[in-house]
Write a protein that holds these residues in place. Structure first.
Motif, PDB file in Angstrom:
ATOM      1  N   PHE A 128       0.834  -1.206   0.000  1.00 11.34           N
ATOM      2  CA  PHE A 128       0.000   0.000   0.000  1.00 11.34           C
ATOM      3  C   PHE A 128       0.867   1.254   0.000  1.00 11.34           C
ATOM      4  O   PHE A 128       0.621   2.198  -0.763  1.00 11.34           O
ATOM      5  N   ASN A 129       1.872   1.275   0.858  1.00 14.62           N
ATOM      6  CA  ASN A 129       2.733   2.454   0.969  1.00 14.62           C
ATOM      7  C   ASN A 129       3.434   2.765  -0.351  1.00 14.62           C
ATOM      8  O   ASN A 129       3.598   3.935  -0.722  1.00 14.62           O
ATOM      9  N   MET A 130       3.850   1.729  -1.049  1.00 14.59           N
ATOM     10  CA  MET A 130       4.542   1.938  -2.318  1.00 14.59           C
ATOM     11  C   MET A 130       3.594   2.514  -3.363  1.00 14.59           C
ATOM     12  O   MET A 130       3.941   3.462  -4.082  1.00 14.59           O
ATOM     13  N   ILE A 131       2.389   1.949  -3.456  1.00 14.32           N
ATOM     14  CA  ILE A 131       1.415   2.470  -4.424  1.00 14.32           C
ATOM     15  C   ILE A 131       1.047   3.908  -4.066  1.00 14.32           C
ATOM     16  O   ILE A 131       0.962   4.780  -4.932  1.00 14.32           O
ATOM     17  N   GLU A 139       9.711   7.926  -7.930  1.00 16.66           N
ATOM     18  CA  GLU A 139      10.307   6.904  -8.800  1.00 16.66           C
ATOM     19  C   GLU A 139      10.948   5.775  -8.004  1.00 16.66           C
ATOM     20  O   GLU A 139      10.944   4.622  -8.430  1.00 16.66           O
ATOM     21  N   LYS A 140      11.514   6.108  -6.842  1.00 14.18           N
ATOM     22  CA  LYS A 140      12.120   5.068  -6.012  1.00 14.18           C
ATOM     23  C   LYS A 140      11.075   4.058  -5.560  1.00 14.18           C
ATOM     24  O   LYS A 140      11.342   2.856  -5.504  1.00 14.18           O
ATOM     25  N   SER A 141       9.889   4.548  -5.229  1.00 19.25           N
ATOM     26  CA  SER A 141       8.812   3.638  -4.826  1.00 19.25           C
ATOM     27  C   SER A 141       8.412   2.736  -5.979  1.00 19.25           C
ATOM     28  O   SER A 141       8.072   1.563  -5.780  1.00 19.25           O
ATOM     29  N   ALA A 142       8.465   3.271  -7.207  1.00 20.85           N
ATOM     30  CA  ALA A 142       8.168   2.444  -8.381  1.00 20.85           C
ATOM     31  C   ALA A 142       9.201   1.333  -8.514  1.00 20.85           C
ATOM     32  O   ALA A 142       8.868   0.180  -8.828  1.00 20.85           O
TER      33      ALA A 142
END
Length: 260
Positions: A38-41, A50-53
């Motif tokens: 969830f946190n990444m989305i 972009e790092k989360s992607a």
């Protein structure tokens, strides 16, 4: 659309609860991993991070081998999208235009799903090629038993594809191990007809062109009869009824050559 992003940031916990209650995760995904997803989305959408992607790609690469992993990930992203829209539409005070809302949400989520499917497909293709390589090795494994002798045991029926794998593994093994003698053991091949015999002879002759002797062992009486009846020439190929006899022959021959 900044209004939607502001609304997301103000209602992150509520959004998570709506999303979390609507997505059933597989056993391989615990509550902590679900929160990470969830946190990444959320970060990809709200902060264009972009790092989360990149983290999301790494995350689903860890789970790609699990059953239903792609289904779960796609459903998770789709449910996030749905929960976000429901949250925006439920706020009566919001001035967000419906058309703008859907356009923004599609603009954010479509690339994520496309990237997910593309990367999963690439991961599967890579894994499939690895498995193909393993199957090829198991189909006709080259087994070194000394610095000068290798054995290629065959088990099961032969077909065109397998015959090519056998020939390829023989030639690759001969170059790799630099052995002087290769035994093709056909004890486990139930039927040796003209088709099989021709492929075995071709494989043996190909190995001999590389400078190694290729010896076929496991010749049963019915196989010998088939070779005679079909007129297949095996004058240049040494054959034995079993592997033990063939190794004894080669060992004695090597010892004699070393003494002379």
């Amino acid at each position: 659309m900044q209004q939607v992003i502001d609304m997301m940031n103000q209602n992150e916990r509520l959004l998570y609860e709506k999303w979390e209650n609507s997505v059933e995760s597989p056993q391989s995904i615990d509550s902590e991993e679900k929160q990470k997803l969830f946190n990444m989305i959320f970060s990809i959408i709200s902060r264009s991070d972009e790092k989360s992607a990149d983290y999301l790609r790494e995350w689903y690469e860890r789970y790609i081998k699990h059953a239903d992993s792609l289904t779960y990930l796609v459903k998770s992203i789709q449910q996030f999208r749905k929960s976000l829209i429901e949250l925006a539409l439920s706020d009566e005070k919001s001035s967000i235009m419906v058309n703008n809302l859907y356009k923004s949400v599609d603009k954010w989520f479509d690339p994520i799903i496309a990237d997910l499917v593309s990367n999963c497909s690439n991961s599967w293709n890579t894994e499939f090629r690895k498995q193909q390589h393993i199957v090829k090795e198991l189909t006709a494994p080259m087994i070194p038993i000394s610095t000068s002798i290798c054995i290629l045991p065959l088990i099961g029926n032969m077909n065109d594809d397998r015959a090519e794998v056998i020939k390829e593994n023989l030639l690759t093994g001969a170059r790799h191990y630099k052995c002087n003698h290769i035994f093709i053991d056909i004890t486990g091949v139930p039927v040796v007809d003209t088709f099989v015999a021709n492929h075995l002879i071709q494989a043996a002759e190909a190995v001999q062109l590389l400078g190694a002797s290729c010896i076929i062992v496991g010749i049963r009486p019915e196989i010998a009869q088939t070779l005679i009846n079909t007129g297949i020439a095996i004058d240049n190929i040494q054959t034995f009824s079993n592997l033990h006899t063939g190794i004894q022959y080669v060992t004695k021959k090597n010892q004699k050559e070393q003494r002379s």
